[in-house]
Enzyme design. Structure first.
Site: not given
Ligand code: ACO
Length: 445
Positions: A280, A322, A379
């Protein structure tokens, strides 16, 4: 509701015969539920009576991927189209024409302030600078290496010591004064936390400076800097862009904890705690640390992306992806342009900006990221702005918290003002052991 003809949930205007209720068939028995429509025509099935109608069946939706926890008038977000609006106003217009305090007023009060209403808020903020000394003593009692979010969390809940719980607030006008005070005091405390971490003495807030100018000056004693107002306006834009984001993790924490009618400050502290996580708000710190490690270790973009794609590696491309945006995060576009402008105005050449841009381009051409609709989020570039302003990396999430404070507060106030609010209490599906008998310790193997 027959949606079979549509690829996705239709807008109300797209179907003339849409029903106001939805049928759910549970074990061959149909139950009818109201369909709720939002002002942007989003549709939801209100399953509030499912359990009583069906004799005990509930729904399960881990991580609330498909569940609205409330109805709200504050922020509208369409993640497929990359739309974000506060009280109906597009984020791009607010970022260009408004400022953080005006947006804070808007979030709480529903409409933009008149000149005198804004003046009143500015004056409420600037007359709320007196801190109870015990708060600064809390900061000083922490070791210098303590993470600023850890100290901020304890200070936020400590504000409750001298304040009412907020439950007496009846109108947004009354609530404005409380918001002004908590914003003013949290800014002072945040600057003090940062200076304590660097072993420096505290700097007092000043009357003649704007909210963001004051914060910068309390951080760095730099109001005489030739680019001071340019720097303060970039920071103000960062605050504004973070001000609300509907039912994200930290805001949901504020609402959930607040629903027990705990003190407002305890609910806000929950927001701080939830925000700290790297998935987050903690991502802004994690992004810069990731970019620094790419620079330091000389990693190629291919190596970084491969690592992010490797499911056996916990590493993720920080600042990408996201839960809701499956298109560009509109805030990241604004932030990128603020970043370019600030670095240009200050004549700063940050190698991390180049790395970030190239990494973004590489990810946006990679099928893994394209097929999963993973784009830069808020971010990804914000940390480079904060670095340019001289803000220590471990303070980045505190900056996010300062920005999000009016959003948390407004969401808390909306919840608090709604006669329908009940304590939040999800159910579960238990899948542990069934009933078994206690075994005496002497007989356990
Ligand atoms: N790097 C690599 N793979 C990713 C990333 C990433 N940053 N984000 C998502 N994925 C992949 C997941 O592994 C998943 O792959 P799969 O379908 O093969 O299993 C797919 O993309 C879907 O992602 P989810 O994990 O289902 O997405 P979710 O909605 O649960 O998570 C989140 C969203 C937490 C933001 C995620 O994208 C992430 O961890 N990003 C990096 C951290 C980040 O930048 N957080 C800030 C978000 S904005 C905010 O809160 C202010």
């Amino acid at each position: 509701m027959n949606l079979s003809e549509f690829d996705s949930v239709p807008l109300r205007s797209e179907v003339s015969d849409i029903m106001d209720s939805a049928e759910i068939k549970v074990f061959n028995k149909s139950h009818s539920f109201p369909v709720v429509m939002g002002s942007e025509e989003e549709l939801a099935i209100d399953i509030g009576s499912l359990r009583s109608q069906s004799g005990g069946v509930i729904t399960i939706d881990p991580a609330y991927v498909n569940t609205a926890s409330c109805q709200s008038k504050i922020t509208y977000l369409d993640g497929e189209k990359g739309i974000l609006r506060y009280r109906g106003y597009p984020i791009e217009q607010l970022a260009e024409k408004s400022n953080f305090l005006e947006v804070s007023y808007l979030l709480l009060n529903e409409d933009l302030p008149t000149a005198s209403e804004l003046e009143n808020l500015v004056s409420q903020v600037s007359t709320s600078h007196n801190l109870d000394p015990f708060l600064n003593n809390i900061i000083k009692s922490y070791p210098n290496h303590a993470h600023p979010m850890c100290i901020l969390s304890s200070l936020m809940v400590s504000l409750a010591v001298n304040e009412t719980g907020g439950h007496e607030l009846q109108s947004s006008k009354e609530a404005s004064a409380v918001l002004a005070k908590v914003m003013a005091q949290t800014a002072i405390l945040s600057a003090n936390i940062s200076r304590h971490g660097s072993g420096l003495g505290f700097i007092k807030a000043e009357q003649g400076l704007s909210y963001s100018e004051n914060f910068l000056n309390m951080m760095f004693d730099n109001k005489g800097h030739k680019n001071f107002s340019t720097m303060a306006s970039a920071l103000d834009c960062i605050f504004l862009l973070h001000a609300d984001h509907e039912q994200n993790c930290s805001t949901s924490a504020v609402r959930l904890v607040g629903s027990s009618q705990v003190s407002l400050y305890a609910a806000l502290a929950s927001g701080v705690n939830a925000l700290w996580g790297p998935l987050h708000g903690g991502a802004n710190q994690a992004v810069v640390e990731m970019l620094e490690s790419i620079e330091r270790d000389g990693l190629s973009f291919e190596q970084v992306l491969d690592k992010a794609k490797d499911k056996s590696d916990p590493f993720k491309l920080m600042g990408f992806g996201h839960r809701v945006y499956k298109n560009f995060d509109p805030r990241s576009k604004v932030i990128k342009s603020v970043c370019d402008r600030l670095l240009g105005d200050l004549g700063v050449d940050d190698p991390l900006l180049e790395i970030a841009k190239n990494l973004e381009n590489a990810a946006l051409e990679d099928d893994y990221f394209v097929s999963r609709k993973l784009y830069p989020n808020v971010d990804f570039y914000s940390g480079i702005i904060l670095r340019t302003l001289g803000i220590p990396t471990n303070m980045f999430t505190v900056i996010f918290a300062l920005g999000r404070l009016p959003g948390w507060f407004s969401q808390w106030f909306e919840m608090h003002s709604s006669p329908e609010t009940k304590i939040a209490r999800p159910r579960q599906i238990y899948n542990g052991h069934t009933n078994r008998q206690y075994i005496d310790i002497s007989q356990r193997v």
